[in-house]
Design a protein around this motif. Structure first.
Motif, mmCIF file in Angstrom:
data_model
loop_
_atom_site.group_PDB
_atom_site.id
_atom_site.type_symbol
_atom_site.label_atom_id
_atom_site.label_comp_id
_atom_site.label_asym_id
_atom_site.label_seq_id
_atom_site.Cartn_x
_atom_site.Cartn_y
_atom_site.Cartn_z
ATOM 1 N N TRP A 262 0.916 -1.362 0.025
ATOM 2 C CA TRP A 262 0.061 0.141 -0.123
ATOM 3 C C TRP A 262 0.910 1.134 -0.101
ATOM 4 O O TRP A 262 0.714 2.419 -0.628
ATOM 5 C CB TRP A 262 -0.843 -0.024 1.095
ATOM 6 C CG TRP A 262 -2.132 -0.917 0.967
ATOM 7 C CD1 TRP A 262 -2.114 -2.322 1.084
ATOM 8 C CD2 TRP A 262 -3.532 -0.515 0.756
ATOM 9 N NE1 TRP A 262 -3.522 -2.518 0.962
ATOM 10 C CE2 TRP A 262 -4.136 -1.564 0.632
ATOM 11 C CE3 TRP A 262 -3.944 0.815 0.436
ATOM 12 C CZ2 TRP A 262 -5.620 -1.594 0.318
ATOM 13 C CZ3 TRP A 262 -5.218 0.665 0.125
ATOM 14 C CH2 TRP A 262 -6.064 -0.533 0.147
ATOM 15 N N ASP B 163 2.829 1.974 -3.358
ATOM 16 C CA ASP B 163 1.727 2.508 -4.559
ATOM 17 C C ASP B 163 1.270 3.605 -4.404
ATOM 18 O O ASP B 163 0.403 3.845 -3.178
ATOM 19 C CB ASP B 163 0.705 1.354 -4.674
ATOM 20 C CG ASP B 163 -0.295 1.670 -5.751
ATOM 21 O OD1 ASP B 163 -1.520 2.541 -5.452
ATOM 22 O OD2 ASP B 163 -0.086 1.171 -7.043
ATOM 23 N N ARG C 178 -2.581 3.925 -3.574
ATOM 24 C CA ARG C 178 -3.092 3.224 -2.265
ATOM 25 C C ARG C 178 -2.535 3.765 -1.183
ATOM 26 O O ARG C 178 -3.275 3.993 -0.092
ATOM 27 C CB ARG C 178 -2.308 1.988 -2.308
ATOM 28 C CG ARG C 178 -3.262 0.858 -3.288
ATOM 29 C CD ARG C 178 -2.578 -0.521 -3.146
ATOM 30 N NE ARG C 178 -3.342 -1.603 -3.852
ATOM 31 C CZ ARG C 178 -3.212 -2.853 -3.693
ATOM 32 N NH1 ARG C 178 -2.510 -3.263 -2.665
ATOM 33 N NH2 ARG C 178 -4.083 -3.713 -4.349
ATOM 34 N N ARG C 179 -1.359 4.416 -1.162
ATOM 35 C CA ARG C 179 -0.936 5.459 -0.124
ATOM 36 C C ARG C 179 -1.674 6.302 0.214
ATOM 37 O O ARG C 179 -1.903 6.746 1.262
ATOM 38 C CB ARG C 179 0.531 5.619 -0.716
ATOM 39 C CG ARG C 179 1.464 6.466 0.605
ATOM 40 C CD ARG C 179 2.797 6.827 0.159
ATOM 41 N NE ARG C 179 2.901 7.504 -0.957
ATOM 42 C CZ ARG C 179 3.500 7.346 -2.121
ATOM 43 N NH1 ARG C 179 4.186 5.843 -1.947
ATOM 44 N NH2 ARG C 179 3.483 7.726 -3.094
ATOM 45 N N LEU D 257 -4.738 5.149 2.095
ATOM 46 C CA LEU D 257 -4.125 4.906 3.415
ATOM 47 C C LEU D 257 -4.022 5.980 4.445
ATOM 48 O O LEU D 257 -4.328 5.958 5.582
ATOM 49 C CB LEU D 257 -2.947 3.950 3.288
ATOM 50 C CG LEU D 257 -2.205 3.302 4.709
ATOM 51 C CD1 LEU D 257 -3.203 2.208 4.957
ATOM 52 C CD2 LEU D 257 -1.121 3.014 4.362
#
Length: 123
Positions: free
Chosen positions: A86, A89, A92-93, A96
């Motif tokens: 996560w 990427d 995704r980061r 998150l």
């Protein structure tokens, strides 16, 4: 400002890393969760005091500081097995980090974070 290790960090870490499968480690982790005192059974292992998130408020008051804002630094995300995927990427980061920001100061979730930060002003 002060940083703390969460009362439950040893227990979470023990299950995440497999230490909880060893009875002596699980006993130490439960003892830390119950009392705050962590004494690792490993040679040269970690020794320290783990804080319950609610204890932090009293410690700041004892020091003459206002009630602190408390932050869970990792939240629950440090327990996810694929956290590095996560974070590596970009899309995704961002998801998150947005979720982490929304949850970082929710009182009922503070104990799931391995480390806590508390911030207050004198006054």
């Amino acid at each position: 400002m002060a940083a703390f290790i969460s009362r439950f960090a040893g227990l979470h870490d023990g299950f995440a890393r497999g230490f909880a499968l060893r009875p002596e480690h699980l006993a130490a982790e439960y003892h830390a969760a119950d009392t705050g005192l962590m004494v690792s059974p490993r040679e040269g292992g970690f020794r320290g005091f783990f804080h319950d998130p609610d204890e932090i408020i009293g410690e700041f008051a004892d020091a003459g500081l206002a009630e602190p804002v408390r932050y869970g630094l990792e939240g629950a995300f440090w327990l996810y097995g694929d956290i590095d995927v996560w974070l590596d990427d970009e899309g995704r980061r961002e998801l998150l980090l947005d979720a982490a920001r929304r949850l970082e100061s929710v009182p009922s979730l503070l104990g799931v974070s391995g480390h806590l930060l508390a911030v207050a002003r004198k006054g």
